[in-house]
Motif scaffolding. Structure first.
Motif, PDB file in Angstrom:
ATOM      1  N   UNK A   1       0.861  -1.187   0.000  1.00 55.68           N
ATOM      2  CA  UNK A   1       0.000   0.000   0.000  1.00 55.68           C
ATOM      3  C   UNK A   1       0.892   1.229   0.000  1.00 55.68           C
ATOM      4  N   UNK A   2       0.390   2.304  -0.597  1.00 61.52           N
ATOM      5  CA  UNK A   2       1.080   3.597  -0.594  1.00 61.52           C
ATOM      6  C   UNK A   2       0.170   4.584   0.117  1.00 61.52           C
ATOM      7  N   UNK A   3       0.643   5.140   1.218  1.00 64.45           N
ATOM      8  CA  UNK A   3      -0.168   6.038   2.045  1.00 64.45           C
ATOM      9  C   UNK A   3       0.177   7.491   1.717  1.00 64.45           C
ATOM     10  N   UNK A   4      -0.810   8.246   1.255  1.00 66.05           N
ATOM     11  CA  UNK A   4      -0.646   9.667   0.954  1.00 66.05           C
ATOM     12  C   UNK A   4      -1.805  10.444   1.579  1.00 66.05           C
ATOM     13  N   UNK A   5      -1.748  11.769   1.488  1.00 66.56           N
ATOM     14  CA  UNK A   5      -2.912  12.579   1.843  1.00 66.56           C
ATOM     15  C   UNK A   5      -3.351  13.403   0.634  1.00 66.56           C
ATOM     16  N   UNK A   6      -3.161  12.863  -0.557  1.00 70.20           N
ATOM     17  CA  UNK A   6      -3.576  13.550  -1.780  1.00 70.20           C
ATOM     18  C   UNK A   6      -5.097  13.690  -1.815  1.00 70.20           C
TER      19      UNK A   6
END
Length: 423
Positions: A4-9
């Motif tokens: 998983x890739x965690x961003x706040x985009x």
């Protein structure tokens, strides 16, 4: 394995470099470990455009109230962090490794940081790779009030990512990571982004990013083109150097041309490739793909015995290829001082410049071609433009970074998790 890739985009902004970084990570992981991409609630994509993260599943996460990149403690913070933790646990079901971006750095992500610290303590099956996209320290943890204690120590089973060795000690010190918990993963670029699909197919099918030296020679398979000379120069560098020649062959489907191709394949093996082997390209290749292959290559070797004004030469020059030309074709002499030259013979009397022929008898043909190969390598090592181009393909392309850095880091972290569970 699942990632998983965690961003706040909240949207994909192509002008925001971090969006491009995550997009490239999704590409690198995609074929092997398809990632989930976690974004912030309110995420929107253009409905008529493909997802920027390819086939990756995008999941929205609601962090509650978000300030202007500041740590904003409110009476709702406890509740919002708890809800954030619940959402993340649900989203990360079955995930082995989470790639985070500025999670432990940006004030805007402070609640994510607290939630992930709690998740890491309660879920030993998860590993974490933290990417920090700045060389500064904003002191975010120190601004987190009653939550600061939870975030002062590195998360269990986590690694800090640095982009190059120069920042290893500095970032390690800033975020509390010893060198044995730091991994080096440079940011890649998609060298073939925007290329014609035929060029991308050639690069992907033949793994051309692995080549140390790559030459492209567009040519109809007339024997006077002397493709074997270009192949001999490239083969002379092997096996110590992975040198390859891509022949963009066209109008060469039968007769002696097909026989010539078979002979070249049999003689040079993995040192030579033909675009006519790509389905749909048996007769010709779109011109855009030819230019893209030149763009991807390092050198243009042109040993043909007869040419009037070959367009492939300015095309290769425009794409900043180094040049090795036929000294025995007078038209090439205009590039003296800007190209390497080899004697390959021609259908011109080189002494008079008139009709006739010039033939070459080599005392030691193999050594002569090896001499030219060493000259090509010298140019690649000492011309900064050629060397930089070669280095990006070999070390900063998507394929190179995935193979040498990202996938080993992900797989190594997972192996550590499995070993600890086994104990």
């Amino acid at each position: 394995m699942k990632t998983a890739i965690l961003t706040d985009f909240v949207s994909y902004d192509p002008a925001y470099s971090l969006c491009g970084v995550v997009r490239n990570q999704a590409k690198m992981l995609g074929e092997v470990y398809p990632p989930l991409v976690l974004v912030r609630k309110g995420w929107h994509e253009a409905p008529d455009e493909p997802s920027p993260f390819g086939a990756s599943k995008v999941i929205e996460i609601d962090p509650g109230q978000v300030g202007q990149n500041v740590v904003n403690l409110t009476d709702r913070s406890d509740t919002e962090i708890g809800w954030l933790e619940t959402q993340l646990v649900a989203a990360l079901q079955g995930v082995d490794v989470v790639l985070t971006h500025d999670l432990i750095y940006q004030p805007n992500m402070w609640k994510y940081h607290v939630a992930c610290q709690r998740i890491a303590k309660d879920h030993p099956e998860l590993g974490w790779l933290h990417f920090i996209h700045s060389s500064t320290d904003l002191g975010t943890v120190g601004q987190m009030g009653r939550f600061a204690k939870e975030c002062k120590m590195p998360m269990p089973r986590s690694r800090l990512v640095v982009f190059h060795g120069e920042e290893m000690n500095r970032k390690g010190q800033a975020f509390g990571y010893e060198t044995d918990r730091i991994v080096l993963i440079p940011n890649p670029i998609d060298c073939a982004e925007g290329y014609h699909e035929v060029a991308r197919t050639a690069i992907r099918s033949w793994r051309l990013w692995q080549a140390s030296v790559l030459a492209v020679y567009p040519a109809r398979l007339d024997r006077g083109k002397q493709i074997e000379c270009a192949a001999e120069v490239m083969q002379s560098m092997r096996p110590d150097i992975d040198a390859r020649l891509v022949v963009v062959d066209f109008h060469s489907t039968g007769g002696d041309k097909a026989e010539y191709r078979a002979q070249l394949k049999g003689r040079f093996g993995d040192a030579i490739y033909f675009t006519s082997d790509i389905p749909g390209c048996e007769y010709h290749v779109p011109h855009e793909a030819v230019m893209d292959l030149f763009d991807y290559a390092d050198f243009f070797i042109h040993p043909s015995r007869s040419e009037s004004d070959p367009l492939t030469l300015p095309e290769a020059m425009w794409k900043r290829n180094g040049l090795l030309l036929n000294f025995d074709l007078p038209l090439f002499r205009q590039y003296d001082g800007r190209a390497l030259f080899g004697k390959f013979g021609s259908n011109v009397d080189v002494l008079s410049g008139g009709p006739g022929s010039t033939n070459v008898e080599y005392k030691d043909r193999a050594e002569y071609m090896a001499h030219l190969g060493r000259a090509v390598l010298y140019w690649l090592a000492n011309n900064p433009i050629l060397r930089n181009h070669q280095q990006v393909r070999q070390h900063r392309s998507l394929e190179a970074v995935a193979r040498m850095h990202l996938l080993p880091a992900v797989e190594g972290l997972r192996a550590d998790l499995e070993a600890k569970r086994g104990n």
